[in-house]
Motif scaffolding. Structure first.
Motif, mmCIF file in Angstrom:
data_model
loop_
_atom_site.group_PDB
_atom_site.id
_atom_site.type_symbol
_atom_site.label_atom_id
_atom_site.label_comp_id
_atom_site.label_asym_id
_atom_site.label_seq_id
_atom_site.Cartn_x
_atom_site.Cartn_y
_atom_site.Cartn_z
ATOM 1 N N UNK A 66 0.829 -1.209 0.000
ATOM 2 C CA UNK A 66 0.000 0.000 0.000
ATOM 3 C C UNK A 66 0.861 1.255 0.000
ATOM 4 N N UNK A 67 2.019 1.207 0.688
ATOM 5 C CA UNK A 67 2.861 2.414 0.720
ATOM 6 C C UNK A 67 3.551 2.690 -0.621
ATOM 7 N N UNK A 68 3.387 1.779 -1.593
ATOM 8 C CA UNK A 68 3.903 1.994 -2.949
ATOM 9 C C UNK A 68 2.796 2.455 -3.895
ATOM 10 N N UNK A 69 1.570 2.584 -3.381
ATOM 11 C CA UNK A 69 0.426 2.984 -4.211
ATOM 12 C C UNK A 69 -0.455 3.959 -3.429
ATOM 13 N N UNK A 70 0.172 4.988 -2.880
ATOM 14 C CA UNK A 70 -0.537 5.888 -1.958
ATOM 15 C C UNK A 70 -1.641 6.692 -2.635
ATOM 16 N N UNK A 71 -1.609 6.775 -3.978
ATOM 17 C CA UNK A 71 -2.686 7.475 -4.674
ATOM 18 C C UNK A 71 -4.021 6.763 -4.491
ATOM 19 N N UNK A 72 -3.965 5.466 -4.124
ATOM 20 C CA UNK A 72 -5.200 4.706 -3.922
ATOM 21 C C UNK A 72 -5.835 4.967 -2.551
ATOM 22 N N UNK A 73 -5.051 5.512 -1.621
ATOM 23 C CA UNK A 73 -5.529 5.605 -0.232
ATOM 24 C C UNK A 73 -6.803 6.436 -0.093
ATOM 25 N N UNK A 74 -6.906 7.643 -0.686
ATOM 26 C CA UNK A 74 -8.153 8.412 -0.514
ATOM 27 C C UNK A 74 -9.394 7.642 -0.965
ATOM 28 N N UNK A 75 -9.276 6.952 -2.121
ATOM 29 C CA UNK A 75 -10.437 6.226 -2.626
ATOM 30 C C UNK A 75 -10.746 5.001 -1.774
ATOM 31 N N UNK A 76 -9.698 4.356 -1.266
ATOM 32 C CA UNK A 76 -9.909 3.221 -0.359
ATOM 33 C C UNK A 76 -10.610 3.675 0.922
ATOM 34 N N UNK A 77 -10.162 4.807 1.473
ATOM 35 C CA UNK A 77 -10.775 5.326 2.695
ATOM 36 C C UNK A 77 -12.242 5.678 2.434
ATOM 37 N N UNK A 78 -12.490 6.329 1.303
ATOM 38 C CA UNK A 78 -13.870 6.698 0.948
ATOM 39 C C UNK A 78 -14.756 5.444 0.857
ATOM 40 N N UNK A 79 -14.199 4.380 0.252
ATOM 41 C CA UNK A 79 -14.953 3.129 0.089
ATOM 42 C C UNK A 79 -15.239 2.480 1.449
ATOM 43 N N UNK A 80 -14.213 2.422 2.314
ATOM 44 C CA UNK A 80 -14.409 1.787 3.620
ATOM 45 C C UNK A 80 -15.366 2.603 4.503
ATOM 46 N N UNK A 81 -15.319 3.915 4.360
ATOM 47 C CA UNK A 81 -16.265 4.755 5.096
ATOM 48 C C UNK A 81 -17.697 4.466 4.644
ATOM 49 N N UNK A 82 -17.856 4.353 3.319
ATOM 50 C CA UNK A 82 -19.192 4.069 2.785
ATOM 51 C C UNK A 82 -19.707 2.723 3.279
ATOM 52 N N UNK A 83 -18.790 1.749 3.398
ATOM 53 C CA UNK A 83 -19.197 0.437 3.901
ATOM 54 C C UNK A 83 -19.675 0.526 5.355
ATOM 55 N N UNK A 84 -19.235 1.574 6.049
ATOM 56 C CA UNK A 84 -19.668 1.817 7.424
ATOM 57 C C UNK A 84 -20.793 2.867 7.478
#
Length: 714
Positions: free
Chosen positions: A594-612
């Motif tokens: 994940x630390x080699x693909x940090x551009x994905x983090x905002x979208x991953x966080x948005x997705x996990x938030x939506x799942x909650x």
């Protein structure tokens, strides 16, 4: 006086071999009076004779090496002992015994290093790099050659620096790294005119073929024309000239000229080294030229001869190329099953030795045939195109794009994306490429091998591929580490009623359950030897036999395997079957941390938030940005899985308040027990919902409840 004269003569032969004047050394060796040699001179003579024969491709030297080795073993002449070890390693390399060659060369290397003999150390490393290349360890081969360059720069030997730098380019060419090879050769070209005539000859041969593979045929022909003067002086060099010129004509599609020059080269090489790689390479190129002319019977006979020679000396790339010839011949004859088998052999071997250019070419040829469905053809063309684009082979990439556009697919079935689980976040450029690849190969039956650290998203990518495949069957996950040998057959193949004590009813196994769908082999590195053997049998036959049954049952399964271990290393150490590894490794996909693909983090966080059930709106944008800023400062050693758990924790602790999440983000994490209690209370002690919040298995929730002695309070 006689002894002194013989010593001088042997030293002269040694100098001739050092300067690569092989024919002259042979003449001197023939003039040596063997009867007059003492034991020390005799051992040295055998060493020199063996070396001269090796240079000429004559492999009838084992007895010479043994005699010399036995003498130096007890003579105390450790440097000459190491020299014989080096020559023995060279000999074993030439006959294809790479494991033994590696051991012999490593012994020689240790001796030369002990005596700080840098010159011979670099020779051994160079030969060892060839062994590593042949066994697919390309990076190690290049590292050895880079060490050779470093040594010879220290010794102020510019000619050798040129040689080993050129060898790096050769390994790069053979592994398909054409951009790197051409860059290296363009750099060497600046000083090549100051090099020796022999080095200039070798350089322009390699440069010519690199240009030819890059599609620059006119430039390749101009480069190889610079070798003609030296190629007139020595027979072996002349044969090499014919080989490379014929290769370029093949690349240009000028098969008539290719046949002529390759036959000239074959005639010459059979005279000077009838059992050498030179012969097998020319024969195989000649077979390719006959294919281009449509003379299939002659192509097959020529490839048969090339294969026999290549197998005798262990030339893996040539063996694979011969299987490609056989595949094309069988396809032209209408033998589809044999053609597919031969294509598979060629592609598996090219992949094993990491010959990327040849693998891409073979995939494109296979896809052009009518032997595969559109899904498989699309997968092969896509993978070939990815390579061609990466190496800047514009015309090849254009051809691949054209072939892709000609394929027609039915509309995606309702099975695609039917579960709603196929979410694969890919904003990062590297991950976007992986997602595109997954979508393009999804409809084929190609076996996918996923690698990457724990928690990086292998499970989700496997499901993503299944969902886009259109396959109507189930996605069945097998934890390979969790099936003991005692129940393997029952678990994998199922059993009939009465097959064993306790078998009170028929039970389908995991393979049958995945029929028509996808079998996901998770933690494949931890599969037992028994499991590996059973799995290989099913992959080969695509049939199963239930325990207690007699009938062979065909199964239609797509296999995806995954591991966070280095299976190539495990294979070399004997912990994993090489034949199974190569069957699983048809399409390797390595997922980054994940630390080699940090551009994905905002979208991953948005997705996990939506799942909650936390959705970002305009009022939350500033808080969300602050949350991402804090999260982006962390290294995420647990990858996506750890990120998911952290977002679940924040949602649980903050009750969905974004400002509170920002304050809590990456603060000292609450204990496992507290987090479990909070999640249980949030879900009214629903174990399944709790497991989803915490990102763990339901069984883990039950285990932790017992572990902490938790009791629900009414």
């Amino acid at each position: 006086m006689i002894a002194k004269k013989l010593d001088n003569q042997l030293d002269k032969i040694h100098q001739l071999l050092e300067s690569r004047q092989i024919q002259e050394a042979q003449v001197e060796l023939c003039s040596v009076s063997i009867q007059s040699l003492n034991r020390d001179q005799e051992a040295y003579y055998y060493l020199l004779l063996a070396e001269s024969k090796l240079w000429l491709g004559d492999l009838d030297i084992q007895e010479l090496l043994e005699r010399s080795l036995n003498y130096y073993l007890t003579s105390g002449e450790n440097r000459l002992f190491a020299r014989v070890k080096y020559l023995y390693g060279w000999y074993l390399t030439s006959i294809g015994d790479y494991l033994a060659a590696r051991e012999m060369l490593l012994e020689a290397y240790l001796y030369f290093r002990r005596y700080e003999d840098l010159k011979n150390e670099s020779l051994v490393l160079s030969r060892l790099s060839y062994v590593l290349y042949q066994t697919g360890a390309i990076d190690d081969a290049v590292r050895n050659l880079e060490r050779c360059v470093e040594i010879n720069e220290k010794l102020d030997r510019p000619d050798n620096v040129q040689t080993f730098s050129r060898n790096i380019a050769i390994v790069s060419i053979r592994s398909g790294a054409l951009r790197k090879a051409l860059s290296q050769l363009e750099f060497l070209r600046k000083t090549i005119e100051r090099a020796s005539e022999s080095d200039r000859y070798q350089f322009y041969l390699i440069y010519a073929i690199a240009l030819g593979l890059n599609g620059q045929i006119d430039e390749a022909l101009e480069a190889i024309s610079r070798t003609t003067r030296l190629s007139r002086k020595y027979k072996r060099e002349k044969a090499l000239y014919y080989e490379y010129l014929g290769w370029i004509y093949n690349l240009a599609g000028n098969y008539e000229r290719a046949v002529k020059v390759l036959n000239d080269g074959l005639t010459l090489s059979m005279k000077i080294a009838p059992e050498s790689a030179l012969v097998s390479q020319i024969q195989r190129l000649l077979a390719d030229a006959y294919l281009g002319q449509g003379v299939y019977d002659l192509a097959e006979r020529t490839a048969d001869d090339a294969l026999a020679m290549a197998e005798n000396i262990g030339e893996q790339a040539e063996i694979a190329a011969c299987w490609r010839v056989f595949a094309i011949v069988e396809h032209k004859r209408g033998n589809r099953r044999r053609a597919r088998q031969n294509y598979r052999k060629a592609m598996n071997l090219f992949q094993m030795i990491k010959a990327s250019y040849e693998l891409a070419e073979t995939r494109l040829l296979a896809a052009e045939s009518d032997m595969y469905d559109n899904g498989e053809r699309a997968a092969m063309i896509f993978l070939a195109r990815e390579y061609f684009q990466a190496e800047g082979l514009v015309e090849k990439a254009r051809q691949a794009n054209l072939k892709l556009s000609e394929l027609h697919f039915p509309e995606k079935s309702s099975g695609s994306n039917r579960s709603g689980k196929a979410v694969f976040i890919a904003v990062d450029s590297q991950m976007s490429k992986i997602a595109r690849m997954a979508e393009n190969i999804a409809r084929s039956n190609i076996t996918v091998f996923l690698t990457g650290p724990t928690g990086c998203g292998k499970d989700q990518l496997a499901l993503y591929i299944h969902e886009f495949s259109g396959r109507k069957g189930k996605f069945v996950t097998v934890n390979c580490a969790a099936i003991p040998d005692s129940i393997i057959e029952s678990e994998l193949f199922g059993h009939r009623e009465g097959a064993f004590t306790g078998a009170t009813r028929n039970r389908p196994g995991l393979f049958a359950e995945a029929d028509g769908g996808t079998l996901y082999l998770n933690e494949i590195a931890d599969a037992t030897p028994e499991f590996q053997a059973k799995l290989l049998e099913v992959i080969e036959t695509r049939t199963i036999r239930q325990l207690g049954g007699n009938a062979l049952i065909p199964v239609d399964i797509r296999i995806i395997a995954a591991t966070n271990h280095d299976l190539e290393k495990w294979m070399r150490s004997g912990r994993f079957r090489p034949d199974l590894f190569h069957r699983l490794n048809e399409l390797p996909i390595a997922l980054p941390r994940l630390n080699k693909r940090k551009d994905d983090i905002p979208e991953l966080v948005r997705y996990f938030l939506a799942r909650n059930n936390v959705h970002i709106d305009d009022d939350h944008d500033r808080d969300f940005d602050q949350l991402i800023k804090k999260i982006g400062q962390y290294n995420w050693p647990g990858n996506v899985r750890e990120l998911k758990s952290e977002i679940n924790r924040l949602c649980l602790m903050s009750k969905g308040d974004m400002a509170q999440m920002v304050r809590l983000a990456l603060s000292e994490k609450i204990s496992e027990r507290e987090m479990l209690i909070n999640a249980l209370e949030e879900t009214d002690w629903n174990r399944l919902k709790t497991s989803r919040i915490l990102g763990i298995a339901e069984s883990s929730v039950r285990y932790r409840i017992r572990k902490y002695g938790l009791i629900r309070k009414d």
